[in-house]
Design a protein around this motif. Structure first.
Motif, PDB file in Angstrom:
ATOM      1  N   PHE A   1       0.860  -1.183   0.000  1.00  0.00           N
ATOM      2  CA  PHE A   1       0.000   0.000   0.000  1.00  0.00           C
ATOM      3  C   PHE A   1       0.896   1.233   0.000  1.00  0.00           C
ATOM      4  N   PRO A   2       0.910   2.001  -1.112  1.00  0.00           N
ATOM      5  CA  PRO A   2       1.717   3.223  -1.161  1.00  0.00           C
ATOM      6  C   PRO A   2       1.057   4.323  -0.346  1.00  0.00           C
ATOM      7  N   LEU A   3       1.767   4.885   0.602  1.00  0.00           N
ATOM      8  CA  LEU A   3       1.187   5.890   1.491  1.00  0.00           C
ATOM      9  C   LEU A   3       1.264   7.282   0.877  1.00  0.00           C
ATOM     10  N   PRO A   4       0.253   8.100   1.099  1.00  0.00           N
ATOM     11  CA  PRO A   4       0.326   9.498   0.648  1.00  0.00           C
ATOM     12  C   PRO A   4       1.485  10.209   1.338  1.00  0.00           C
ATOM     13  N   PRO A   5       2.006  11.281   0.746  1.00  0.00           N
ATOM     14  CA  PRO A   5       3.117  12.015   1.366  1.00  0.00           C
ATOM     15  C   PRO A   5       2.765  12.447   2.783  1.00  0.00           C
ATOM     16  N   GLY A   6       3.675  12.185   3.705  1.00  0.00           N
ATOM     17  CA  GLY A   6       3.495  12.606   5.090  1.00  0.00           C
ATOM     18  C   GLY A   6       2.606  11.721   5.923  1.00  0.00           C
ATOM     19  N   ALA A   7       2.057  10.636   5.334  1.00  0.00           N
ATOM     20  CA  ALA A   7       1.143   9.768   6.078  1.00  0.00           C
ATOM     21  C   ALA A   7       1.921   8.759   6.916  1.00  0.00           C
ATOM     22  N   THR A   8       1.335   8.370   8.044  1.00  0.00           N
ATOM     23  CA  THR A   8       1.909   7.333   8.907  1.00  0.00           C
ATOM     24  C   THR A   8       0.845   6.287   9.184  1.00  0.00           C
ATOM     25  N   VAL A   9       1.257   5.006   9.189  1.00  0.00           N
ATOM     26  CA  VAL A   9       0.328   3.912   9.442  1.00  0.00           C
ATOM     27  C   VAL A   9       0.001   3.869  10.928  1.00  0.00           C
ATOM     28  N   SER A  10      -1.296   3.839  11.238  1.00  0.00           N
ATOM     29  CA  SER A  10      -1.712   3.779  12.637  1.00  0.00           C
ATOM     30  C   SER A  10      -2.369   2.461  12.982  1.00  0.00           C
ATOM     31  N   GLY A  11      -2.595   1.596  12.002  1.00  0.00           N
ATOM     32  CA  GLY A  11      -3.185   0.302  12.289  1.00  0.00           C
ATOM     33  C   GLY A  11      -3.220  -0.572  11.057  1.00  0.00           C
ATOM     34  N   PHE A  12      -3.119  -1.902  11.274  1.00  0.00           N
ATOM     35  CA  PHE A  12      -3.179  -2.860  10.177  1.00  0.00           C
ATOM     36  C   PHE A  12      -3.825  -4.120  10.720  1.00  0.00           C
ATOM     37  N   ALA A  13      -4.822  -4.642  10.025  1.00  0.00           N
ATOM     38  CA  ALA A  13      -5.528  -5.828  10.497  1.00  0.00           C
ATOM     39  C   ALA A  13      -5.754  -6.787   9.343  1.00  0.00           C
ATOM     40  N   MET A  14      -5.239  -7.992   9.474  1.00  0.00           N
ATOM     41  CA  MET A  14      -5.482  -9.039   8.492  1.00  0.00           C
ATOM     42  C   MET A  14      -5.272 -10.372   9.186  1.00  0.00           C
ATOM     43  N   THR A  15      -6.266 -11.226   9.107  1.00  0.00           N
ATOM     44  CA  THR A  15      -6.196 -12.525   9.751  1.00  0.00           C
ATOM     45  C   THR A  15      -6.281 -13.611   8.692  1.00  0.00           C
ATOM     46  N   VAL A  16      -5.348 -14.555   8.710  1.00  0.00           N
ATOM     47  CA  VAL A  16      -5.340 -15.682   7.786  1.00  0.00           C
ATOM     48  C   VAL A  16      -5.338 -16.965   8.612  1.00  0.00           C
ATOM     49  N   ASN A  17      -6.356 -17.789   8.440  1.00  0.00           N
ATOM     50  CA  ASN A  17      -6.497 -19.033   9.208  1.00  0.00           C
ATOM     51  C   ASN A  17      -6.400 -18.781  10.706  1.00  0.00           C
ATOM     52  N   GLY A  18      -6.989 -17.684  11.138  1.00  0.00           N
ATOM     53  CA  GLY A  18      -7.003 -17.375  12.557  1.00  0.00           C
ATOM     54  C   GLY A  18      -5.735 -16.741  13.079  1.00  0.00           C
ATOM     55  N   VAL A  19      -4.735 -16.526  12.237  1.00  0.00           N
ATOM     56  CA  VAL A  19      -3.462 -15.950  12.662  1.00  0.00           C
ATOM     57  C   VAL A  19      -3.369 -14.505  12.164  1.00  0.00           C
ATOM     58  N   ARG A  20      -3.141 -13.575  13.084  1.00  0.00           N
ATOM     59  CA  ARG A  20      -3.028 -12.170  12.709  1.00  0.00           C
ATOM     60  C   ARG A  20      -1.705 -11.945  11.993  1.00  0.00           C
ATOM     61  N   GLN A  21      -1.753 -11.301  10.853  1.00  0.00           N
ATOM     62  CA  GLN A  21      -0.554 -11.050  10.061  1.00  0.00           C
ATOM     63  C   GLN A  21       0.039  -9.686  10.431  1.00  0.00           C
ATOM     64  N   GLU A  22       1.331  -9.624  10.477  1.00  0.00           N
ATOM     65  CA  GLU A  22       2.022  -8.375  10.764  1.00  0.00           C
ATOM     66  C   GLU A  22       2.530  -7.754   9.466  1.00  0.00           C
ATOM     67  N   GLY A  23       2.663  -6.460   9.469  1.00  0.00           N
ATOM     68  CA  GLY A  23       3.191  -5.766   8.311  1.00  0.00           C
ATOM     69  C   GLY A  23       4.362  -4.890   8.692  1.00  0.00           C
ATOM     70  N   GLN A  24       5.008  -4.300   7.728  1.00  0.00           N
ATOM     71  CA  GLN A  24       6.137  -3.422   8.005  1.00  0.00           C
ATOM     72  C   GLN A  24       6.083  -2.205   7.100  1.00  0.00           C
ATOM     73  N   LEU A  25       6.561  -1.082   7.624  1.00  0.00           N
ATOM     74  CA  LEU A  25       6.625   0.156   6.872  1.00  0.00           C
ATOM     75  C   LEU A  25       8.001   0.290   6.262  1.00  0.00           C
ATOM     76  N   LEU A  26       8.066   0.445   4.948  1.00  0.00           N
ATOM     77  CA  LEU A  26       9.330   0.600   4.252  1.00  0.00           C
ATOM     78  C   LEU A  26       9.544   2.067   3.930  1.00  0.00           C
ATOM     79  N   GLU A  27      10.722   2.583   4.261  1.00  0.00           N
ATOM     80  CA  GLU A  27      11.038   3.961   3.920  1.00  0.00           C
ATOM     81  C   GLU A  27      11.239   4.081   2.416  1.00  0.00           C
ATOM     82  N   ALA A  28      11.299   5.317   1.951  1.00  0.00           N
ATOM     83  CA  ALA A  28      11.269   5.589   0.509  1.00  0.00           C
ATOM     84  C   ALA A  28      12.341   4.839  -0.270  1.00  0.00           C
ATOM     85  N   ARG A  29      13.577   4.748   0.299  1.00  0.00           N
ATOM     86  CA  ARG A  29      14.676   4.112  -0.447  1.00  0.00           C
ATOM     87  C   ARG A  29      14.385   2.630  -0.674  1.00  0.00           C
ATOM     88  N   GLU A  30      13.996   1.919   0.396  1.00  0.00           N
ATOM     89  CA  GLU A  30      13.704   0.493   0.267  1.00  0.00           C
ATOM     90  C   GLU A  30      12.435   0.274  -0.554  1.00  0.00           C
TER      91      GLU A  30
END
Length: 820
Positions: A85-114
């Motif tokens: 998910f490409p974030l708008p300029p200046g935006a910060t992620v405040s929550g992420f929710a996704m469950t697969v087979n009952g297991v909550r999935q974690e995500g990561q924020l990548l800075e512009a270079r990565e």
């Protein structure tokens, strides 16, 4: 031998063709911004989007956005994928929710270079330059496994951002453009934004989408947009203004180097006003009671008039004139809205019977001769189902006479009923007298239309508006007549300016409780150079084209007007009777009959403008060698050849971007599946669409003085679409409007319209190292590079960039040397 129907004039054929073009599929202009679910299997495209729902909470300048997307795995096997998910300029992620087979999935924020390296890999894999537009920002990424075969996966992400603020105007953008299978939702897309502000909220405006607005007092507004099987072809932009005082004003500007500036001004009164602040209006109802009105038409006309009389405000005055062979007024002068006078009016309405001819000119002359009340804006509501048969019958003469007799500057709103009305005559009659024309096919539709219209004009707050911009050297301002501002309404004005810097805007208007006008003033800043807000240029250009075409309809064609229309149409990609669309391959689109059933009335008022049909296929020129090839329109055909084209889903207007009343367009503008050719062009790696030649002038049509019936209504609708444009679309079919420039598809390549020959040329192979170096060095070019794998445009006056698969490998050093 069957009789042939009478031919339509070229300008009417243009209107029919233009509406047919509005059925053509919405091929997405560019790719990539919304969340994507990309399978790790490199042979698969990103998963299709079943639904996409957005909820935004804006408090002061901070926006909290919650996105819920449901993706569909249409394969017969279990998949592993990466959610990005490409974030708008200046935006910060405040929550992420996704469950697969009952297991909550974690995500990561990548800075512009990565994030850039991730993007480059995806772009190269999908062979989709559209994704480059959003390179350079932060990216949120999460692994998703397993995704069941023929199953769905729901993803929820929340992010916050600080909104842009300039000159009392706040701007919220939700990135939405995409491509491939997810270019259109399988089910729905919706966005709901709740805006709260300590300072009163005035104007609320979207140049990209038809929004509904609901006000909850001065300090809270709810904005909504919803569409089934939505084409996700452009980002969602929302502007709103905050201001204390009785009237709020804000200005956006765009001024590219070497040009005069463009401005877009939003004016809005307070939404909460007292009864003492409502201006008493003077209403004149002029009703056709000729023989053709007998039956259902007359019944609904009486019903609508009764409803209007019963809803008059205490300070209103009114009168009713019925006309057929003769003219009969209810009273010699306007009456106050007392209970006794209302009962008198109801008796007069009940006595009206349909018989005789149609004395339009005498009726209007007698209506305008009724004495006016000083300080009260006069509104003439003129209802007819036919053409003049008694007294003066020359329509041009009637228009001139009414203008001359209208010394009190009454607004004349025309309601045409049935198939016999001359829409060209009624359109011009209204426009030359500060009003608008509305049309319906049946009495029931007309009754609904009249009720909605009264809702809009019931509570005038500022009347007879006049605008002055001292020191700006402003010109070409549209609309030419600003009319009246009503409670809860707003006005969008566009124009040009020569002189930048601080200027003073003055708005003079009639207000309640005063016979003398009141003047409001604001200091504003007009930019000396402003690259953003390029959409303003196309809104302005479209409105000016509508004005010029109205001049041609009223006064006839001359070379200066014709060339002005053609020049604007070329620059901004606007379909007109003077520009034709040329497809150079016969199978560009499959033919499909246009559905004509279930047409609804088109409502339009001074502040309630309908959502114009999306211009889904845009114009294109006639001085090209391809003129004689298959698919070309013959001179004089207008766009009639496109009347049966299949098209992409187009949702009709169900409300204006201003909020307020309801407007609808013909059913043909609401339905139409994506054509096979266009759908295949959406897929990554698919060949480019069939080549389309550039926009060009068609054979010069003459004005259409006698547009009637269905053709007349369509013509009236399209002229209004141009005149009242408030939204822009990036374009589709053969043109795109990107970064303030028009691009035309020629021989499979997107080329900037009007590109000068000569100069230095940098040729770059798409998705090569040199290509990504160009993206990194000049981020402002990303929107143009995102058009596709074959693009040609000007970097500046002496340099051109050409993207082509046949280009040689270009090193980063070569790119850097060219850009220096």
């Amino acid at each position: 031998m069957n009789a042939r129907p009478p031919p339509y004039s070229p300008i009417v054929r243009w209107a029919l063709g233009f509406l047919a073009l509005c059925l053509v599929a919405l091929a997405p202009a560019r790719a990539g911004a919304i969340g994507l679910l990309v399978p790790t299997d490199t042979s698969l495209a990103p998963l299709a989007i079943r639904s996409h729902r957005v909820d935004v909470q804006i408090r002061e300048r901070v926006g909290e956005t919650r996105v819920v997307q449901v993706f569909r795995n249409n394969t017969a096997r279990q998949l592993e994928a990466t959610y990005i998910f490409p974030l708008p300029p200046g935006a910060t992620v405040s929550g992420f929710a996704m469950t697969v087979n009952g297991v909550r999935q974690e995500g990561q924020l990548l800075e512009a270079r990565e994030a850039r390296s991730i993007y480059e890999g995806i772009v190269a894999r999908l062979q989709d330059p559209g994704l480059v537009e959003y390179m350079g920002g932060n990216l949120f990424r999460a692994r998703v496994f397993p995704i069941p075969p023929q199953g769905d996966q729901t993803v929820e992400i929340r992010f916050s951002q600080t909104l842009e603020y300039q000159s009392s105007t706040l701007h919220f953008r939700y990135p939405l453009r995409t491509t491939g299978p997810q270019a259109q939702t399988l089910e729905d897309f919706s966005l709901r934004a709740t805006i709260a502000s300590r300072t009163a909220i005035r104007g609320v405006y979207s140049p990209t989408h038809r929004i509904d607005t609901t006000r909850r007092g001065e300090h809270e507004v709810v904005v909504g947009f919803e569409e089934g099987r939505a084409a996700l072809n452009q980002d969602f932009d929302l502007y709103y203004t905050v201001a204390d005082g009785d009237v709020g004003l804000s200005v956006l500007t765009h001024r590219p180097p070497g040009e005069d500036g463009y401005f877009l001004m939003m004016l809005a009164p307070r939404s909460e006003v007292t009864e003492r602040e409502i201006i008493g209006k003077d209403l004149l109802f002029v009703v056709d009671t000729s023989g053709s009105m007998a039956g259902e038409k007359m019944d609904h006309a009486r019903q609508a008039l009764r409803a209007w009389v019963e809803r008059l405000n205490p300070d209103d005055t009114f009168n009713i004139l019925r006309f057929s062979t003769d003219v009969e007024p209810m009273a010699e002068q306007s009456l106050n809205a007392s209970p006794e006078n209302r009962q008198r009016a109801l008796r007069f309405i009940s006595s009206m019977e349909a018989s005789g001819g149609t004395a339009i000119a005498p009726a209007l002359r007698q209506a305008l001769a009724v004495p006016t009340r000083r300080g009260a804006p006069r509104v003439v509501v003129f209802l007819t189902d036919g053409m003049p048969t008694i007294g003066e019958t020359n329509t041009q003469t009637i228009i001139q006479q009414v203008q001359a007799q209208n010394g009190d500057r009454a607004q004349v709103f025309v309601f045409g009923l049935g198939d016999d009305v001359n829409t060209t005559f009624l359109d011009l009659l209204a426009q030359q007298n500060r009003g608008a024309a509305n049309y319906a096919r049946s009495g029931a539709e007309m009754s609904t239309l009249l009720a909605g219209f009264y809702n809009m004009i019931a509570f005038p707050v500022l009347a007879d508006l006049r605008l002055a911009m001292r020191g700006a050297e402003a010109y070409d301002i549209y609309p030419r007549d600003l009319g009246t501002l009503y409670r809860g309404s707003q006005l969008v004005v566009t124009g040009r300016y020569r002189q930048p810097g601080e200027v003073r805007v003055g708005l003079t208007a009639t207000v309640a409780g005063s016979v003398e006008p009141r003047t409001f003033e604001w200091p504003i800043q007009l930019a000396a150079r402003e690259e953003s807000n390029a959409f303003i240029t196309r809104v302005w250009g479209t409105r000016k084209v509508g004005y010029l075409l109205d001049e041609i309809r009223l006064r006839g064609e001359n070379p200066e007007l014709r060339e002005s229309v053609i020049g604007l149409a070329r620059r901004f990609g606007i379909v007109t009777p003077y520009t034709s669309y040329l497809v150079t391959e016969d199978n560009a689109m499959r033919n499909q009959p246009v559905e004509e059933d279930d047409e609804r009335p088109v409502s339009r008022g001074p502040m309630n403008r309908p959502a114009p049909p999306r211009p889904m296929t845009q114009p294109v020129p006639s001085d090209s060698p391809a003129r004689s090839r298959g698919g070309a329109n013959r001179d004089g055909d207008g766009f009639a050849a496109f009347q049966t084209l299949g098209g992409g889903r187009a949702s009709a207007a169900t409300g204006s971007s201003m909020g307020g009343g309801v407007a609808a367009a013909p059913s043909a503008l609401r339905r139409a599946p994506v054509s096979n050719t266009t759908a295949s062009a959406m897929q990554p790696g698919a060949p480019p669409p069939p080549p389309v030649q550039a926009m060009m002038p068609a054979a010069a049509p003459s004005p259409a003085p006698e547009a009637t019936g269905e053709a007349g209504r369509r013509l009236a609708l399209q002229m209004r679409v141009l005149r009242e444009s408030e939204r822009v679309n990036d374009g589709s079919g053969g043109t795109r409007f990107v970064a303030g420039r028009t691009f035309v598809l020629r021989n499979g390549a997107w080329e900037q319209e009007g590109l000068a020959a000569g100069g230095r040329v940098l040729r770059v192979r798409p998705l090569s190292r040199g290509y990504f170096s160009l993206v990194s060095a000049r981020p402002e070019l990303r929107a143009m590079l995102a058009l596709g794998q074959r693009v040609r445009f000007a970097l500046d006056a002496g340099r051109v960039i050409e993207v082509s698969p046949e280009a040689p490998d270009t090193s980063e050093g070569d790119v850097g040397a060219f850009l220096r």
